[in-house]
Design an enzyme around this catalytic site. Structure first.
Site, PDB file in Angstrom:
ATOM      1  N   ASP A  12       1.013  -1.153   0.037  1.00 28.60           N
ATOM      2  CA  ASP A  12      -0.140   0.038  -0.032  1.00 28.60           C
ATOM      3  C   ASP A  12       0.881   1.180  -0.169  1.00 28.60           C
ATOM      4  O   ASP A  12       1.567   1.440   0.741  1.00 28.60           O
ATOM      5  CB  ASP A  12      -1.070  -0.193   1.229  1.00 28.60           C
ATOM      6  CG  ASP A  12      -1.833   1.109   1.459  1.00 28.60           C
ATOM      7  OD1 ASP A  12      -1.747   1.904   0.725  1.00 28.60           O
ATOM      8  OD2 ASP A  12      -2.717   0.996   2.318  1.00 28.60           O
ATOM      9  N   ASP A 108      -3.114   2.752  -6.071  1.00 33.48           N
ATOM     10  CA  ASP A 108      -1.832   2.717  -4.813  1.00 33.48           C
ATOM     11  C   ASP A 108      -1.683   1.235  -4.176  1.00 33.48           C
ATOM     12  O   ASP A 108      -1.026   1.426  -3.167  1.00 33.48           O
ATOM     13  CB  ASP A 108      -1.983   4.114  -3.834  1.00 33.48           C
ATOM     14  CG  ASP A 108      -3.178   4.021  -3.228  1.00 33.48           C
ATOM     15  OD1 ASP A 108      -4.055   2.973  -3.378  1.00 33.48           O
ATOM     16  OD2 ASP A 108      -3.478   4.968  -2.349  1.00 33.48           O
ATOM     17  N   GLU A 109      -2.322   0.579  -4.486  1.00 28.35           N
ATOM     18  CA  GLU A 109      -2.421  -0.824  -3.728  1.00 28.35           C
ATOM     19  C   GLU A 109      -2.340  -2.196  -4.832  1.00 28.35           C
ATOM     20  O   GLU A 109      -2.741  -2.015  -5.955  1.00 28.35           O
ATOM     21  CB  GLU A 109      -3.601  -1.034  -3.070  1.00 28.35           C
ATOM     22  CG  GLU A 109      -3.878  -0.271  -1.642  1.00 28.35           C
ATOM     23  CD  GLU A 109      -5.189  -0.398  -1.098  1.00 28.35           C
ATOM     24  OE1 GLU A 109      -5.439  -0.824  -0.264  1.00 28.35           O
ATOM     25  OE2 GLU A 109      -6.174  -0.047  -2.149  1.00 28.35           O
TER      26      GLU A 109
END
Lengths: 406, 378
Positions: A12, A108-109
């Site tokens: 993350d 973003d993960e």
């Protein structure tokens, strides 16, 4: 899979957009940075805040004016979506060096299935440390990593310690670490579900784990059972590298530059959004049957209604007309702050059944011609004449990614 | 009310009216069957918001006594249970007695049922239609006209008039048209009608017609058809059928039926049907059921279908081809349904273009046609 035991990792990126800005611009480092929309066009919410800003109390999705109040010294930066997408792709690429099974979960993960790779990269913790360091060394971005026996626990572990955390959870950690958390923290529990749970007296994840699964199934259907399993830290879902390929819906929503009160203005915005959604469906080779309309009022009252068309379509006019029927049926004539159109019930567009009474072939050829012109000369090269009028949001939207500047 | 009736005749009549008995309980009495016995025989009536069916079991049929009436009268019995009871009664005949409170006793050999009946005065009366717009035709013809058009109606309630079959009459010619806007079927026939009778926009629900087709199955004689503003009535031997009509204007279909084609193909109906049926084994797996035809040379139609997940099929059908070579893609199911409705051995197909409708007609007659709108492939 060896003995049924898996090792799944979730990376993350911390304060992703803000970190990228700080990385690209050295004089922002160590200072509170807020990436946000343009308050003048009322897109004024915080998209990302650096940890320096978060320390002052700035939160994602907070309004910019509020953020400025709690952190007056913050630098406000308009988003550069293309740059962020590029960075995201780079990181996924890097993760693929560790396993072929990488599932980008959001910008973003990403999940990584490390099962079976232990002899190559060591146990979960060792591999996670290597990956964390490499991402930082090669991109300058810090990330938090969660490691667990499945996607759910990896995800919950990654949220345990931020920023730059590295948390390894096993099934044994479930009662001690997962159960005391408020039920809203459980992956898959939204605001509405939280509300339902609270009314049933379920406040923590542990409460949920000790609720009768048959009762949950009875009240919430399959979702109830899935959440019960999640509360016990069980999640059989595989890491699926293709999860983003077969999208289930295509939609756009837009915060209007001012409140729209008259039907002709809303009509125009719906037309433009419908064309945009239809264009994206054509581009990805899908056609869809269900149109949903989202309206948000000035008091943040919101309305979400859908209607299924007799035939699937990816033509702007058809989606627009369906959206108009929804508008006429459900709009309470209060001022509108945000509108959205979504096309779902998608299937691959192998061919279009033509119609005796409607010129579907002509419409499709027109749409294809417009698509070809836009591909070659840009989105702004050809548009509806009515998009020149005052209420239009076309020029505002053209050339944006996810509604934000490139 | 007291009479004895042949059980087999009763079973038959009950199964016919049951098609109209309402399943919904919005008007409770309509979930019942009305029974009236008089000198002519037993009359059963079933009704829902769309259609009403009345059947008579006459006192005598082919010199055989079916109903023996002692006292006349009427009653309404709960539809579902009444029809189940009648089917399962053990004997050859049923003794039927109703008292003043509508309590009904049905006795057959060792079995005796007592049913709570309802006051027949509460049951809606049959519509009285003025018989000034009327025509007649053989029951067989009406059945085949229904069979050859009814499959093409739209099954989606939202499509309004397209869920029905358009009836038109001018100069003694009756026309049925049905379309779901992707295919269209039309059938015409001469009927016994007053010369000045002109009917333009009568639309009968497709569901009503499929029920009518079923209850006409054993009819051989002629039937009368009476039209009113919002109802149609069909009268056959011992049978009355009423259906509501659909509101709204049916689209002008003459405009969309092409008169001539660029490419004309003559084929054997049965060979073609089998070929399309085979190709559909592959196409039905995909969501659109697409098959592709290519008219080649003067004597071949190439049939092709491919499905991403399953595989593909390719075959050639002998044909007489006149005109330009061309390819066209369409829904195989539409073609199958149209071909099954054709009674002639040979058919003629007129193609007008890759993106425009084509017309299938029996080679030996002009009174039937089926039109299919192609699929635009990517």
């Amino acid at each position: 899979m060896k003995g049924g035991r898996r090792t799944v990792l979730l990376a993350d990126m911390n304060a992703f957009y803000a970190s990228i800005e700080q990385m690209l611009c050295p004089d922002l480092r160590g200072k509170p940075v807020i990436v946000c929309g343009d308050p003048a066009r009322r897109h004024g919410i915080v998209l990302a805040a650096s940890y320096e800003a978060k320390a002052c109390g700035v939160e994602t999705a907070m309004s910019v004016s509020q953020a400025k109040e709690v952190c007056p010294s913050a630098r406000l930066i308009p988003p550069r979506m293309a740059t962020y997408v590029q960075m995201s792709v780079r990181i996924v690429h890097l993760l693929k060096e560790y396993s072929p099974l990488v599932e980008p979960f959001s910008i973003d993960e990403a999940f990584v299935e490390l099962t079976g790779c232990e002899t190559l990269f060591g146990d979960g913790k060792t591999a996670a440390r290597t990956i964390q360091r490499r991402i930082h060394d090669e991109t300058g971005i810090h990330c938090s990593i969660g490691v667990g026996p499945n996607k759910l626990l990896a995800k919950m572990a990654a949220g345990w310690e931020k920023p730059r955390g590295l948390t390894v959870w096993t099934n044994a950690d479930v009662p001690r670490k997962l159960w005391p958390l408020p039920v809203a923290k459980l992956f898959g529990v939204g605001r509405r579900m939280e509300h339902h749970f609270h009314r049933m007296g379920i406040r923590t994840i542990g409460d949920l784990a000790h609720t009768d699964p048959d009762l949950l199934h009875h009240r919430f259907g399959v979702i109830g059972r899935v959440l019960f399993e999640s509360a016990h830290g069980r999640d059989p879902s595989p890491v699926d590298p293709c999860s983003l390929d077969g999208s289930k819906s295509i939609g756009h929503q837009f915060t209007l530059p001012r409140d729209y009160e008259r039907e002709p203005e809303i009509r125009l915005v719906l037309r433009e959004l419908a064309e945009e959604v239809a264009g994206r469906a054509r581009k990805t080779g899908y056609t869809g049957k269900t149109v949903s309309l989202t309206l948000k009022g000035t008091a943040f009252d919101s309305l979400h209604r859908s209607l299924t068309m007799p035939e699937p379509s990816n033509i702007g006019r058809a989606l627009f007309q369906t959206a108009m029927r929804l508008l006429h049926r459900h709009w309470n004539y209060r001022p509108i702050r945000l509108v959205g159109i979504t096309l779902s019930n998608l299937k691959p567009d192998h061919g279009t059944q033509l119609n005796l009474f409607q010129p579907i072939d002509k419409e499709r050829r027109l749409a294809d011609a417009v698509d070809a012109i836009r591909d070659k000369y840009g989105t702004r090269s050809i548009f509806l004449a009515q998009s020149l009028s005052d209420a239009s949001v076309f020029s505002d939207r053209a050339g944006k990614i996810g509604g934000h500047h490139r | 009310m007291k009479f004895r009736i042949s059980r087999s005749a009763l079973v038959e009549a009950v199964s016919q009216v049951s098609k109209a008995v309402s399943q919904k309980t919005t008007v409770p009495i309509l979930t019942g069957v009305k029974a009236s016995v008089d000198e002519d025989g037993l009359w059963l009536t079933g009704s829902n918001s769309d259609l009403t069916i009345q059947v008579c079991v006459p006192v005598k049929k082919d010199d055989k006594e079916q109903v023996k009436v002692e006292t006349i009268g009427s009653v309404v019995l709960p539809g579902r249970i009444f029809s189940d009871i009648v089917r399962k009664l053990p004997g050859k005949s049923v003794d039927w007695v109703v008292d003043e409170q509508w309590k009904t006793i049905l006795r057959s050999e060792q079995a005796q049922f007592e049913l709570k009946g309802l006051d027949p005065e509460e049951y809606p009366r049959l519509p009285q239609l003025r018989e000034d717009r009327m025509f007649s035709l053989p029951a067989d013809l009406l059945k085949s006209m229904i069979r050859q058009t009814g499959f093409a109606v739209s099954t989606s309630e939202a499509r309004g008039v397209l869920t029905g079959v358009l009836w038109q009459i001018s100069s003694g010619k009756l026309t049925f048209v049905a379309t779901d806007s992707h295919r269209l079927s039309r059938r015409q026939a001469d009927v016994e009608a007053p010369e000045d009778l002109s009917v333009e926009n009568v639309v009968v629900p497709g569901k009503s017609l499929s029920e009518l087709g079923k209850i006409l199955a054993d009819q051989t004689g002629w039937v009368d058809v009476v039209l009113s503003e919002n109802q149609v009535m069909v009268r056959a031997d011992n049978l009355l059928f009423f259906s509501r009509l659909l509101d709204g204007t049916y689209p002008d279909t003459n405009r969309v039926i092409p008169n001539s084609g660029k490419t004309e193909v003559l084929l054997n109906t049965k060979e073609l049907l089998q070929s399309v049926d085979r190709a559909a084994l592959i196409s039905r797996d995909g969501q659109d059921n697409v098959i592709k035809w290519t008219m080649k040379g003067e004597d071949t139609v190439q049939v092709h279908s491919a499905s991403q997940d399953v595989g593909s099929v390719l075959e050639e059908v002998g044909a007489q081809v006149n005109g330009e070579e061309m390819s066209i893609s369409f829904n195989a199911q539409f073609m199958l349904e149209a071909l099954r409705a054709v009674d002639s051995d040979e058919i003629q197909i007129h193609f007008t273009g890759t993106m425009t409708p084509f017309v299938i007609q029996p080679a030996d007659r002009e009174d039937a046609l089926h039109l299919i709108v192609p699929i635009r492939t990517r």
